[in-house]
Design an enzyme around this catalytic site. Structure first.
Site, short mmCIF file in Angstrom:
data_model
loop_
_atom_site.label_atom_id
_atom_site.label_comp_id
_atom_site.label_asym_id
_atom_site.label_seq_id
_atom_site.Cartn_x
_atom_site.Cartn_y
_atom_site.Cartn_z
N GLU A 99 8.24 4.17 -4.02
CA GLU A 99 9.04 3.51 -2.99
C GLU A 99 9.31 2.06 -3.37
O GLU A 99 8.42 1.21 -3.31
CB GLU A 99 8.35 3.56 -1.63
CG GLU A 99 9.19 2.87 -0.56
CD GLU A 99 8.63 3.02 0.85
OE1 GLU A 99 9.07 2.28 1.74
OE2 GLU A 99 7.76 3.88 1.04
N LYS A 228 -7.60 16.49 6.89
CA LYS A 228 -6.23 16.60 6.38
C LYS A 228 -5.24 17.09 7.43
O LYS A 228 -4.26 17.75 7.10
CB LYS A 228 -6.19 17.49 5.14
CG LYS A 228 -7.11 16.99 4.02
CD LYS A 228 -7.15 17.91 2.84
CE LYS A 228 -8.13 17.37 1.79
NZ LYS A 228 -8.27 18.24 0.63
N ASP A 303 -8.40 11.54 -2.50
CA ASP A 303 -7.73 12.79 -2.11
C ASP A 303 -6.48 12.44 -1.33
O ASP A 303 -6.54 11.99 -0.19
CB ASP A 303 -8.69 13.63 -1.25
CG ASP A 303 -8.15 15.03 -0.99
OD1 ASP A 303 -6.92 15.20 -0.96
OD2 ASP A 303 -8.97 15.94 -0.81
N HIS A 403 15.96 -5.11 1.44
CA HIS A 403 16.15 -3.88 0.65
C HIS A 403 17.43 -3.96 -0.17
O HIS A 403 17.47 -3.53 -1.33
CB HIS A 403 16.17 -2.66 1.57
CG HIS A 403 14.81 -2.17 1.96
ND1 HIS A 403 14.13 -1.22 1.25
CD2 HIS A 403 13.99 -2.54 2.98
CE1 HIS A 403 12.97 -1.00 1.81
NE2 HIS A 403 12.85 -1.79 2.86
#
Length: 408
Positions: A99, A228, A303, A403
């Site tokens: 990103e 998760k 993870d 941006h």
């Protein structure tokens, strides 16, 4: 000597299955053979995927059917000045992401924090959880099981801790839903993230529960852990490490560096992160905490799926009167369930180990658990920087232009 071409031909002829190749050649040759199989089946050249910089054997505990590596650009932000319970001083934080503008934004936030004298961070709670679910005949047996568990915590602790030289059982919280009994085990797993450790230890404890109570184990994970997945229990009770970071930024620094005011940032945080998140039914009340958590996870071998829990973050902003008649900005992030480690899992891979070495946090700490605590605190400060920068850009209406300027 068996070649990759030989192995690929044997897979094509049905003589070998694709997961059996390491039994017939070294790990790099096996990976090459799989690439050949995929290339011949798909017509895709895997030259870049094949260009990895570590022996394939080192990744054996981390992946099956390896064909190469996914290379994510890695940068560094900082220094992050941290006054933590475990972290102390200046840290360069490696972040891996695709990103654009993320690292520039976090770096801007860190420069403001540094100019304000640094951030304070503390791990306030620690406990990796695993919650098995048991079947009982009804409420009476459920109550009997819960009563036994509450009276025999030491017995369960002895069984669980017999499986590990490091982990400690902190407690067991029972929950009853009809004829289901859930037992939420919580462990101090020291410098390991500890999911495997908690699972193995809980398995042994479950055998004791089955032997001593009417309960029958249905599943070692009953989703009340909760791993998760977005879950309110993790936002409330925490999972892994609960960590908070805060900073007070003088009003003139807010204006000079973020081109806005403390009051404007507070309003943006309230209307966006608090009210907007509440209206959306969100569990995380923040601007983009998962951005920094995910990038830090990829860089340091955590993870990556547990970014879900890491997004369980509340961002707090307050305008505090100062002696000049204006307002300073109090800013904080509270990450309820940040699951990190500095030993085990992906932290042993060469790239990720080097990233942890940049932080000075690779391997076990002294005392045990201090490296993982420090990593959590540094990530929290990085997250705080990201929140400050984005809210500053939003309240000054510079987000789109930033941006555009960076070409992202």
């Amino acid at each position: 000597m068996t070649t990759a071409d030989d192995l690929a031909d044997r897979v094509r002829d049905g003589e070998l299955r694709i997961h059996e190749l390491e039994a017939h050649a070294d790990h790099d040759t096996a990976a090459e053979a799989r690439r050949l199989v995929v290339e011949r089946e798909t017509g895709v050249d895997l030259e870049t995927i094949a260009d990895y910089g570590f022996p394939a054997e080192t990744a054996e505990p981390n992946i099956e059917n390896m064909i190469g590596a996914a290379q994510v650009p890695m940068g560094v932000v900082g220094p992050a000045t941290v006054d933590g319970g475990a972290a102390d001083g200046e840290y360069y934080l490696p972040l891996a992401t695709t990103e654009g503008a993320l690292l520039a934004s976090v770096n801007r936030g860190l420069s403001v924090i540094d100019a304000a004298g640094g951030a304070t961070a503390r791990v306030t709670k620690n406990g990796m959880t695993r919650a098995p679910v048991f079947r009982v005949d009804g409420v009476a047996e459920a109550a009997e099981t819960v009563e036994w568990v509450e009276k025999n915590l030491e017995t369960l602790r002895e069984a669980a801790e017999a499986t590990t030289s490091h982990g400690e059982l902190l407690g067991v919280e029972p929950y009853v839903v009809g004829d289901s009994v859930y037992l939420r085990f919580a462990y101090d797993t020291k410098d390991a993230m500890g999911m495997n450790m908690a699972t193995i230890a809980t398995g042994e404890a479950c055998a004791v529960v089955e032997r001593e109570t009417p309960a029958s184990l249905v599943a070692l994970s009953g989703n009340l852990c909760s791993d998760k997945k977005p879950a309110a229990i993790n936002a409330v009770e925490g999972r892994g490490r609960s960590v908070t970071a805060d900073v007070v930024i003088p009003g003139d620094l807010v204006e000079d560096r973020l081109h806005t005011t403390a009051e404007a940032i507070v309003e943006a945080n309230t209307r966006k992160n608090l009210t907007g998140s509440a209206k959306a039914g969100a569990l995380g009340f923040n601007a983009h905490a998962a951005n920094v958590v995910a990038a830090a996870f990829l860089a340091t071998g955590q993870d990556e799926a547990q970014v879900v829990e890491g997004a369980n973050t509340i961002t707090t902003m307050d305008a505090r009167p100062n002696d000049d008649g204006g307002h300073d900005l109090y800013a904080a992030v509270s990450l309820a369930s940040l699951e990190v480690g500095t030993v085990g899992g992906g932290t042993k891979l060469p790239t990720q180990a080097e990233a942890l070495e940049i932080l000075g946090l690779q391997g076990g700490g002294d005392p045990a658990g201090s490296n993982a605590d420090a990593l959590a605190e540094v990530i929290a400060v990085g997250t705080l920087a990201g929140e400050l920068s984005l809210l500053g850009a939003l309240s000054s209406r510079h987000l789109a232009s930033a941006h555009e300027e960076l070409g992202r």
